[in-house]
Design an enzyme around this catalytic site. Structure first.
Site, PDB file in Angstrom:
ATOM      1  CG  ASN A  15      -1.820   1.149   1.343  1.00  5.25           C
ATOM      2  OD1 ASN A  15      -1.420   2.262   1.051  1.00  5.25           O
ATOM      3  ND2 ASN A  15      -3.040   0.920   1.763  1.00  5.25           N
ATOM      4  CG  ASP A  17      -3.054   4.663   0.657  1.00  2.00           C
ATOM      5  OD1 ASP A  17      -3.039   4.488  -0.575  1.00  2.00           O
ATOM      6  OD2 ASP A  17      -3.953   4.230   1.409  1.00  2.00           O
ATOM      7  CG  HIS A  18       1.047   6.078   4.796  1.00  2.60           C
ATOM      8  ND1 HIS A  18       0.132   7.040   5.166  1.00  2.60           N
ATOM      9  CD2 HIS A  18       0.547   4.898   5.222  1.00  2.60           C
ATOM     10  CE1 HIS A  18      -0.856   6.460   5.823  1.00  2.60           C
ATOM     11  NE2 HIS A  18      -0.633   5.162   5.862  1.00  2.60           N
ATOM     12  NE  ARG A  26       8.217  20.779   3.434  1.00  2.00           N
ATOM     13  CZ  ARG A  26       9.532  21.011   3.554  1.00  2.00           C
ATOM     14  NH1 ARG A  26      10.247  21.295   2.498  1.00  2.00           N
ATOM     15  NH2 ARG A  26      10.113  20.938   4.719  1.00  2.00           N
ATOM     16  CG  HIS A  51      -8.204   4.170   0.866  1.00  2.00           C
ATOM     17  ND1 HIS A  51      -8.383   4.032   2.220  1.00  2.00           N
ATOM     18  CD2 HIS A  51      -9.406   4.553   0.368  1.00  2.00           C
ATOM     19  CE1 HIS A  51      -9.649   4.314   2.533  1.00  2.00           C
ATOM     20  NE2 HIS A  51     -10.282   4.639   1.429  1.00  2.00           N
ATOM     21  NE  ARG A  53      -9.433   8.421   4.279  1.00  2.00           N
ATOM     22  CZ  ARG A  53      -9.650   7.515   5.236  1.00  2.00           C
ATOM     23  NH1 ARG A  53      -8.868   6.470   5.362  1.00  2.00           N
ATOM     24  NH2 ARG A  53     -10.635   7.666   6.076  1.00  2.00           N
ATOM     25  NE  ARG A  57      -7.529  11.382   5.510  1.00  2.00           N
ATOM     26  CZ  ARG A  57      -8.037  10.717   6.560  1.00  2.00           C
ATOM     27  NH1 ARG A  57      -7.298   9.837   7.185  1.00  2.00           N
ATOM     28  NH2 ARG A  57      -9.256  10.930   6.983  1.00  2.00           N
ATOM     29  CG  HIS A  58      -3.593   8.962   1.554  1.00  2.00           C
ATOM     30  ND1 HIS A  58      -4.462   8.299   0.739  1.00  2.00           N
ATOM     31  CD2 HIS A  58      -3.827   8.498   2.815  1.00  2.00           C
ATOM     32  CE1 HIS A  58      -5.179   7.454   1.457  1.00  2.00           C
ATOM     33  NE2 HIS A  58      -4.834   7.561   2.735  1.00  2.00           N
ATOM     34  CD  GLU A  78      -7.502   0.101   1.279  1.00  2.00           C
ATOM     35  OE1 GLU A  78      -7.891   0.985   2.042  1.00  2.00           O
ATOM     36  OE2 GLU A  78      -6.425  -0.490   1.395  1.00  2.00           O
ATOM     37  CB  THR A 108      -5.574   4.433   9.216  1.00  2.00           C
ATOM     38  OG1 THR A 108      -5.520   3.397   8.235  1.00  2.00           O
ATOM     39  CG2 THR A 108      -5.581   3.791  10.601  1.00  2.00           C
ATOM     40  CB  THR A 109      -9.457   1.632   7.037  1.00  2.00           C
ATOM     41  OG1 THR A 109      -8.996   2.335   5.884  1.00  2.00           O
ATOM     42  CG2 THR A 109     -10.844   1.086   6.786  1.00  2.00           C
ATOM     43  CD  GLU A 159      -7.069  -6.357   2.988  1.00  2.00           C
ATOM     44  OE1 GLU A 159      -7.048  -6.312   1.738  1.00  2.00           O
ATOM     45  OE2 GLU A 159      -6.493  -5.531   3.704  1.00  2.00           O
ATOM     46  CG  HIS A 204      -5.468  -1.858   9.335  1.00  2.00           C
ATOM     47  ND1 HIS A 204      -4.975  -1.219  10.430  1.00  2.00           N
ATOM     48  CD2 HIS A 204      -6.073  -0.919   8.579  1.00  2.00           C
ATOM     49  CE1 HIS A 204      -5.287   0.062  10.349  1.00  2.00           C
ATOM     50  NE2 HIS A 204      -5.945   0.282   9.233  1.00  2.00           N
ATOM     51  N   GLY A 205      -1.971  -2.848   9.927  1.00  2.00           N
ATOM     52  CA  GLY A 205      -1.111  -2.784  11.107  1.00  2.00           C
ATOM     53  C   GLY A 205       0.010  -3.805  11.136  1.00  2.00           C
ATOM     54  N   GLY A 226       1.029  -1.475   4.369  1.00  2.00           N
ATOM     55  CA  GLY A 226       1.452  -0.148   3.944  1.00  2.00           C
ATOM     56  C   GLY A 226       2.313   0.586   4.940  1.00  2.00           C
ATOM     57  CG  HIS A 227       1.976   3.346   9.013  1.00  2.00           C
ATOM     58  ND1 HIS A 227       2.724   3.074  10.133  1.00  2.00           N
ATOM     59  CD2 HIS A 227       1.896   4.693   8.930  1.00  2.00           C
ATOM     60  CE1 HIS A 227       3.061   4.215  10.702  1.00  2.00           C
ATOM     61  NE2 HIS A 227       2.571   5.212   9.999  1.00  2.00           N
TER      62      HIS A 227
HETATM   63  N1  PXP Z   1      -5.870  -3.148   3.980  1.00  2.00           N
HETATM   64  C1  PXP Z   1      -6.826  -2.189   4.082  1.00  2.00           C
HETATM   65  C2  PXP Z   1      -8.205  -2.526   3.608  1.00  2.00           C
HETATM   66  C3  PXP Z   1      -6.525  -0.899   4.592  1.00  2.00           C
HETATM   67  O1  PXP Z   1      -7.495   0.033   4.687  1.00  2.00           O
HETATM   68  C4  PXP Z   1      -5.200  -0.612   4.960  1.00  2.00           C
HETATM   69  C5  PXP Z   1      -4.848   0.757   5.445  1.00  2.00           C
HETATM   70  O2  PXP Z   1      -4.995   1.678   4.449  1.00  2.00           O
HETATM   71  C6  PXP Z   1      -4.243  -1.632   4.815  1.00  2.00           C
HETATM   72  C7  PXP Z   1      -4.605  -2.887   4.354  1.00  2.00           C
HETATM   73  C8  PXP Z   1      -2.807  -1.397   5.164  1.00  2.00           C
HETATM   74  O3  PXP Z   1      -2.716  -1.122   6.528  1.00  2.00           O
HETATM   75  P1  PXP Z   1      -1.335  -0.597   7.110  1.00  2.00           P
HETATM   76  O4  PXP Z   1      -1.055   0.696   6.420  1.00  2.00           O
HETATM   77  O5  PXP Z   1      -1.607  -0.452   8.563  1.00  2.00           O
HETATM   78  O6  PXP Z   1      -0.312  -1.655   6.784  1.00  2.00           O
END
Ligand code: PXP
Length: 262
Positions: A15, A17-18, A26, A51, A53, A57-58, A78, A108-109, A159, A204-205, A226-227
């Site tokens: 992911n 997004d970040h 910036r 994603h 949104r 935002r990203h 997403e 976040t979600t 998921e 997630h996480g 992602g994060h």
């Molecule tokens: N899967 C879904 C559906 C999510 O919404 C996210 C966060 O955007 C992720 C996976 C990835 O989560 P993380 O950024 O915490 O790894």
């Protein structure tokens, strides 16, 4: 449309997004999330997740178009189950759409989609995407009610939200009662989903350690992360963290298949 790489190994979707979060801080063009996707692709990942949104935002609309045009890996788009996003998805035609709940105020979600309370609306929504050849995944909490509802609305993929498990491990450690309970919820929900014919993803996480543990749950064929990967790439570089995450997933899967895990 891009196709999924055939492989018996756990798939890793990154992911990005970040990377867009950092770019937007910036207001310029750097770092470009599409460039990050190119590096991720060269580093052996199996897919890209982004994603779009409602508040942009990203990731922005142009990022989604460029990802679908410039990157060969399957794109997991997403999005919230809104009319605006449906139109964008049908225009872009990504490999997959992952439907998530979305609240403006969340960081976040935060939770899974409540499929059980919107069976009729989701059935129609998913049918429109499926007829366009887009594979739909529902991001849900690891609960039997939601897994069964996902089967009822004819989503081919779920998921499972790994956030509660990762949070329990982070605050109380792997051996805590809370972590074991959350792991068990993931395992029983993944087994139920697989038994109902649903493909199972996890996300997630996750970090190297929790991803390795969750890879021990065999029905999970794909991990969307992602994060942690983007954050860790500040220290180790994106190619290195993608490769290390692949190793963690394969080790977690191998331990179980070799009979050494839970
Ligand atoms: N899967 C879904 C559906 C999510 O919404 C996210 C966060 O955007 C992720 C996976 C990835 O989560 P993380 O950024 O915490 O790894």
């Amino acid at each position: 449309m891009n196709s999924v790489k055939a492989s018996g190994k756990p798939r890793l979707g990154v992911n990005i997004d970040h990377v867009a979060t950092l770019r937007n801080a910036r207001g310029g063009l750097h770092p470009d999330p599409v460039d990050a996707a190119r590096v991720v692709e060269k580093s052996g990942a199996d897919g890209i997740t982004a994603h779009l949104r409602e508040d942009r935002r990203h990731i922005r609309d142009r990022d989604i178009t460029r990802l679908s045009e410039e990157i060969q890996l399957p794109l997991n788009f997403e999005m919230a189950a809104t009319r605006e996003m449906l139109e964008i998805a049908l225009e872009v035609s990504p490999h997959a759409c992952c439907l998530v709940p979305e609240k403006r105020e969340e960081v976040t979600t935060e939770g899974g989609l409540d499929v059980a309370s919107q069976i009729l609306q989701l059935k129609d929504y998913i049918s429109t995407l499926s007829q366009a050849g887009i594979r739909v995944s529902l991001f849900i909490d690891p609960e039997a009610l939601q897994v069964k509802a996902a089967a009822e609305v004819k989503a081919p993929v779920v998921e499972l939200h790994t956030g509660a498990y990762c949070e329990a491990v982070f605050s109380e450690g792997f051996e805590s009662t809370a972590s074991k309970r959350e792991f068990e919820r993931l395992r029983t929900s993944a087994d139920l989903a697989a038994g109902l014919g649903l493909e199972c993803h996890a996300g997630h996480g996750l970090n190297f350690d929790t991803a390795k543990a969750v890879a021990g749950i065999v029905p999970f064929v794909e991990f969307n992360i992602g994060h942690f990967l983007i954050g860790q790439s500040v220290f180790d570089g994106l190619p290195s963290v993608v490769q290390k995450m692949h190793v963690a997933l394969e080790e977690g899967r191998h331990i179980v298949l070799a009979g050494g895990g839970s």
